[in-house]
Write an enzyme that holds these catalytic residues in place. Structure first.
Site, PDB file in Angstrom:
ATOM      1  N   ASP A 103       0.845  -1.198   0.000  1.00 17.20           N
ATOM      2  CA  ASP A 103       0.000   0.000   0.000  1.00 17.20           C
ATOM      3  C   ASP A 103       0.877   1.245   0.000  1.00 17.20           C
ATOM      4  OD1 ASP A 103      -2.185  -1.643   0.174  1.00 17.20           O
ATOM      5  OD2 ASP A 103      -2.388  -1.454   2.354  1.00 17.20           O
TER       6      ASP A 103
HETATM    7  N1  URA Z   1      -1.294  -5.885   3.933  1.00 17.80           N
HETATM    8  C1  URA Z   1      -1.808  -4.626   3.911  1.00 17.80           C
HETATM    9  O1  URA Z   1      -2.845  -4.360   4.473  1.00 17.80           O
HETATM   10  N2  URA Z   1      -1.101  -3.695   3.250  1.00 17.80           N
HETATM   11  C2  URA Z   1       0.081  -3.935   2.630  1.00 17.80           C
HETATM   12  O2  URA Z   1       0.678  -3.021   2.047  1.00 17.80           O
HETATM   13  C3  URA Z   1       0.576  -5.235   2.664  1.00 17.80           C
HETATM   14  C4  URA Z   1      -0.132  -6.196   3.329  1.00 17.80           C
END
Ligand code: URA
Length: 226
Positions: A103
């Protein structure tokens, strides 16, 4: 391989662009300038430089990248700059891709490669590759929440509960969570389903690859052992 073709394969532009690069005297092999784009070189162990920056010849590129916050793992980012803007341009030109995505606000280890088979083997759900995250929670993490994460939580749109394969408390609000799946927002959704909330998420490893301790944010390094 001809120098012009070699540079093209390493991502330094089209064949005419690579030819011009060589002819302008900006390319050296093992320290000696070569302005003949058609000269042949053996690839194994070859080191070349472009504008004085030395690069090893690589059939495939495998990188460890320390993703900073506020960057998107997309070539067409919507709200933040792309992580690809932080890499040497020739890596992107030769098709280096993130192995799965993090993310925009997640930090830490992102593997990058132009080896499609490696991407498939590392991201395929069938391969069960463990990914370890340091999760900073909004509220103190209770023993019950850890037990729930390990037992499995039911997420919206998922047919079956998803369980962490490891979960240890590091401090009151910090846990180390290991998951083998790679679903969208997985860790945030799991922690929310367990009754807490992710405030910060940092990935420390993927499979056997660990984020190098000395790699600064936005920095990259060749992946050891590849
Ligand atoms: N899980 C999440 O919620 N975000 C990420 O970036 C990776 C794994």
């Amino acid at each position: 391989m001809e120098l012009e073709r070699l540079l093209r394969a390493q991502g330094f532009g089209s064949r005419p662009e690579c030819r011009a690069l060589v002819r302008s005297g900006r390319v050296a092999i093992d320290g000696a300038t070569c302005d003949d784009p058609y000269r042949e070189f053996a690839l194994e162990g070859l080191r070349f430089s472009v504008d004085g920056v030395v690069w090893p010849w690589r059939k495939f590129v495998y990188l460890a990248f320390n993703k900073p916050p506020s960057y998107e793992c997309s070539h067409k980012p919507k709200h933040h700059p792309s992580i690809y803007s932080l890499l040497p341009r020739h890596f992107v030109t030769r098709g280096v891709q993130a192995v799965g995505r993090l993310d925009e606000d997640t930090t830490g280890l992102l593997l990058l490669t132009d080896d499609g088979q490696f991407i498939h083997q590392t991201t395929s759900p069938k391969k069960n590759v463990p990914k370890v995250y340091e999760v900073t929670a909004k509220h103190p993490v209770s023993g019950a929440q850890i037990a729930v994460l390990l037992a499995g939580v039911q997420l919206n749109d998922e047919p079956a509960p998803v369980a962490a394969v490891g979960c240890e408390r590091v401090s009151e609000r910090l846990i180390r969570l290991t998951v083998t799946e790679g679903k969208y927002h997985l860790v945030k959704r799991m922690v929310a389903a367990a009754g807490n909330r992710v405030e910060a998420l940092h990935r420390v490893s993927v499979g056997g690859f660990i984020l190098p301790a000395d790699l600064p944010q936005a920095g990259w390094d060749w992946l050891e052992g590849m």
